[in-house]
Write a protein that holds these residues in place. Structure first.
Motif, PDB file in Angstrom:
ATOM      1  N   TYR A   1      49.946  41.960  52.297  1.00  0.00           N
ATOM      2  CA  TYR A   1      48.734  42.600  52.056  1.00  0.00           C
ATOM      3  C   TYR A   1      47.987  41.578  52.079  1.00  0.00           C
ATOM      4  O   TYR A   1      46.761  42.532  53.090  1.00  0.00           O
ATOM      5  CB  TYR A   1      48.977  43.409  50.488  1.00  0.00           C
ATOM      6  N   THR A   2      47.792  40.678  51.696  1.00  0.00           N
ATOM      7  CA  THR A   2      46.598  40.585  52.184  1.00  0.00           C
ATOM      8  C   THR A   2      47.032  39.428  53.392  1.00  0.00           C
ATOM      9  O   THR A   2      44.998  39.101  53.792  1.00  0.00           O
ATOM     10  CB  THR A   2      47.448  38.813  51.102  1.00  0.00           C
TER      11      THR A   2
ATOM     12  N   PHE B   1      44.519  45.877  46.066  1.00  0.00           N
ATOM     13  CA  PHE B   1      46.093  46.536  47.022  1.00  0.00           C
ATOM     14  C   PHE B   1      46.959  47.871  46.027  1.00  0.00           C
ATOM     15  O   PHE B   1      46.391  49.316  46.407  1.00  0.00           O
ATOM     16  CB  PHE B   1      46.499  45.781  46.038  1.00  0.00           C
TER      17      PHE B   1
ATOM     18  N   VAL C   1      35.793  44.747  49.847  1.00  0.00           N
ATOM     19  CA  VAL C   1      36.186  43.549  49.961  1.00  0.00           C
ATOM     20  C   VAL C   1      35.804  42.180  51.050  1.00  0.00           C
ATOM     21  O   VAL C   1      35.633  41.229  50.654  1.00  0.00           O
ATOM     22  CB  VAL C   1      37.940  43.932  50.673  1.00  0.00           C
ATOM     23  N   ARG C   2      35.392  43.137  51.932  1.00  0.00           N
ATOM     24  CA  ARG C   2      34.829  42.678  52.885  1.00  0.00           C
ATOM     25  C   ARG C   2      33.457  41.902  52.501  1.00  0.00           C
ATOM     26  O   ARG C   2      32.878  40.210  52.574  1.00  0.00           O
ATOM     27  CB  ARG C   2      34.346  43.429  54.596  1.00  0.00           C
TER      28      ARG C   2
ATOM     29  N   ILE D   1      55.240  41.608  49.313  1.00  0.00           N
ATOM     30  CA  ILE D   1      54.251  42.930  49.764  1.00  0.00           C
ATOM     31  C   ILE D   1      52.566  41.982  49.553  1.00  0.00           C
ATOM     32  O   ILE D   1      52.032  42.214  50.184  1.00  0.00           O
ATOM     33  CB  ILE D   1      54.787  43.488  48.465  1.00  0.00           C
ATOM     34  N   GLU D   2      52.766  41.208  48.046  1.00  0.00           N
ATOM     35  CA  GLU D   2      51.260  40.635  48.483  1.00  0.00           C
ATOM     36  C   GLU D   2      51.219  40.142  49.563  1.00  0.00           C
ATOM     37  O   GLU D   2      49.291  40.256  49.569  1.00  0.00           O
ATOM     38  CB  GLU D   2      51.608  39.591  46.964  1.00  0.00           C
TER      39      GLU D   2
ATOM     40  N   ILE E   1      40.781  40.723  46.633  1.00  0.00           N
ATOM     41  CA  ILE E   1      42.002  41.870  47.605  1.00  0.00           C
ATOM     42  C   ILE E   1      43.124  42.246  46.413  1.00  0.00           C
ATOM     43  O   ILE E   1      43.463  43.033  47.008  1.00  0.00           O
ATOM     44  CB  ILE E   1      42.491  39.944  48.550  1.00  0.00           C
ATOM     45  N   LYS E   2      43.314  41.198  45.639  1.00  0.00           N
ATOM     46  CA  LYS E   2      44.299  41.545  44.626  1.00  0.00           C
ATOM     47  C   LYS E   2      43.707  42.596  43.815  1.00  0.00           C
ATOM     48  O   LYS E   2      45.185  43.722  44.015  1.00  0.00           O
ATOM     49  CB  LYS E   2      44.991  40.307  43.988  1.00  0.00           C
TER      50      LYS E   2
ATOM     51  N   GLU F   1      46.479  33.901  45.425  1.00  0.00           N
ATOM     52  CA  GLU F   1      47.643  33.102  44.253  1.00  0.00           C
ATOM     53  C   GLU F   1      48.204  32.220  45.004  1.00  0.00           C
ATOM     54  O   GLU F   1      49.108  31.295  44.457  1.00  0.00           O
ATOM     55  CB  GLU F   1      48.030  34.398  43.917  1.00  0.00           C
TER      56      GLU F   1
ATOM     57  N   LEU G   1      40.922  42.231  58.424  1.00  0.00           N
ATOM     58  CA  LEU G   1      40.552  43.275  58.593  1.00  0.00           C
ATOM     59  C   LEU G   1      38.910  42.385  57.698  1.00  0.00           C
ATOM     60  O   LEU G   1      38.242  43.269  58.382  1.00  0.00           O
ATOM     61  CB  LEU G   1      41.009  44.072  57.420  1.00  0.00           C
ATOM     62  N   LYS G   2      39.338  41.350  56.437  1.00  0.00           N
ATOM     63  CA  LYS G   2      37.879  40.701  56.699  1.00  0.00           C
ATOM     64  C   LYS G   2      37.448  39.973  57.326  1.00  0.00           C
ATOM     65  O   LYS G   2      35.929  39.648  57.656  1.00  0.00           O
ATOM     66  CB  LYS G   2      38.231  40.505  55.325  1.00  0.00           C
TER      67      LYS G   2
ATOM     68  N   LEU H   1      37.396  48.615  51.903  1.00  0.00           N
ATOM     69  CA  LEU H   1      37.290  47.343  52.462  1.00  0.00           C
ATOM     70  C   LEU H   1      36.343  46.843  53.110  1.00  0.00           C
ATOM     71  O   LEU H   1      36.312  45.485  52.968  1.00  0.00           O
ATOM     72  CB  LEU H   1      38.160  48.227  54.216  1.00  0.00           C
TER      73      LEU H   1
ATOM     74  N   VAL I   1      44.747  42.181  55.037  1.00  0.00           N
ATOM     75  CA  VAL I   1      43.147  42.337  54.310  1.00  0.00           C
ATOM     76  C   VAL I   1      42.399  41.152  54.742  1.00  0.00           C
ATOM     77  O   VAL I   1      40.930  42.224  55.537  1.00  0.00           O
ATOM     78  CB  VAL I   1      43.415  42.571  52.801  1.00  0.00           C
ATOM     79  N   ILE I   2      42.836  40.301  55.282  1.00  0.00           N
ATOM     80  CA  ILE I   2      42.394  39.009  55.259  1.00  0.00           C
ATOM     81  C   ILE I   2      41.904  38.852  56.916  1.00  0.00           C
ATOM     82  O   ILE I   2      40.429  38.775  57.638  1.00  0.00           O
ATOM     83  CB  ILE I   2      43.034  37.547  55.684  1.00  0.00           C
TER      84      ILE I   2
END
Lengths: 240, 111
Positions: free
Chosen positions: A224-225, B32, B21-22, A220-221, B28-29, A175, A231-232, B18, A228-229
């Motif tokens: 967090y993103t 959360f 998501v991976r 925050i978004e 991802i959204k 987003e 880790l992804k 996780l 996670v990215i």
């Protein structure tokens, strides 16, 4: 052979700024095509764009900034453009500076060139909290990718064909495509370079990050993103 | 000792989210809120008496009731949020379908 360059401008209710932006681009980068993605504006943005003989795609409902950008990238991919320059419709990005990005991407043979306000002091009057936010994400990018990107929140970017292809295929285009996308691209082995550019403050209207709640939600978004990215993509094989 | 099972369960849930998501099964959204709840679950497993402490502050006599109330409220908010999203999506799908029909008709005429 001459390169095909497309300037993508997502616009939402920018009737007061868009004409000036388009005229400036036509004057300073006359070899590039311009595409405005009118994100279902409720004002006269579309009429003004069409009056200026600029190609305009109007979304049938408001899809927000990132999706408008991705619509433009899909157009660029389908029409086989070599480079895309992303610019804002609020007049913040200066057309002459966009040329710097294009020349740099050709010279350095990198995948993305970011127009940065902070890589060198360019006199951009940045609000205090925004500067702190940018610094935080700069540190995050350095921590995750071991590369210094002074302005990872800048939307003023030039992309090559490979990135256009990659971005148009992302199913979940973020987003807010800022530091998170920079981290993802660096982790996947794409090369990113920054170029110092001058920017202006918007003259009319309100930014999509205005107010108190929106910037907090954004931070925050984004934070967090980014995590996670990271880790992804951790341990995944690089593209190049 | 029982806490260890819950700590282990919370970690498994976080890892599973996780992993989803991976593998791009979960956006991802959307992840959360689930990660947030799993972290809360993990914290409650590590500090199980914290729920008693919160119950005391709020004035609830039976702490497990407070925990269950939190769970129900969370699920209701989530449900409302999803209903909201589904309504918006329905509206957008209708818009898209109508637009496609109009374009198809225009395309046929042009032929």
């Amino acid at each position: 052979m001459k390169d095909k360059v497309l300037i993508i401008i997502p616009a939402y209710n920018e009737e007061k700024n868009i004409e000036k932006v388009l005229k400036e681009i036509k004057k300073d980068i006359n070899y590039a095509d311009i595409l405005v993605i009118n994100d279902c504006s409720t004002d006269n943005t579309r009429e003004i764009v069409e009056r200026n003989n600029v190609k305009c795609i109007t979304n049938i409902f408001n899809m927000r900034y990132a999706m408008a950008i991705q619509t433009g990238l899909k157009y660029a991919r389908d029409n086989k453009y070599d480079y895309v320059i992303q610019m804002d419709a609020d007049g913040q990005h200066i057309a002459k500076e966009a040329e710097k990005l294009y020349h740099e991407i050709k010279k350095s043979k990198v995948d993305i060139v970011i127009g940065s306000r902070y890589v060198k002091e360019m006199g951009y009057p940045c609000p205090f909290f925004r500067r702190i936010g940018t610094k935080m994400f700069e540190l995050l990018v350095r921590l995750f990718c071991h590369q210094k990107i002074a302005d990872p929140l800048s939307g003023f970017q030039c992309l090559n064909k490979k990135v256009i292809e990659k971005y148009s295929k992302i199913g979940e285009y973020p987003e807010y495509p800022d530091a998170n996308l920079v981290i993802e691209m660096l982790l996947q082995g794409y090369k990113i370079k920054e170029v110092p550019v001058k920017m202006r403050l918007r003259e009319n209207g309100t930014s999509m990050h205005s107010g108190i709640i929106k910037p907090i939600k954004y931070m925050i978004e984004q934070l967090y993103t980014c995590i996670v990215i990271f880790l992804k993509n951790f341990g995944k094989r690089r593209v190049k | 000792m029982n806490n260890l099972y819950f700590i282990f369960l919370s970690i498994i849930i976080i890892l599973y989210i996780l992993h989803s998501v991976r593998k791009e099964h979960l956006s991802i959204k959307t992840s959360f809120v689930w990660i947030l709840m799993s972290v809360v679950m993990l914290l409650l497993s590590i500090f199980p008496y914290s729920i008693n402490w919160i119950a005391q502050i709020i004035g609830v006599e039976y702490a497990p009731a407070l925990f269950l109330t939190f769970c129900v409220v969370f699920l209701l908010i989530l449900d409302f949020n999803f209903s909201n999203k589904i309504s918006k999506l329905q509206e957008k799908v209708t818009d898209l379908a109508q637009e496609v029909s109009v374009l198809r008709e225009k395309n046929n005429k042009d032929k």
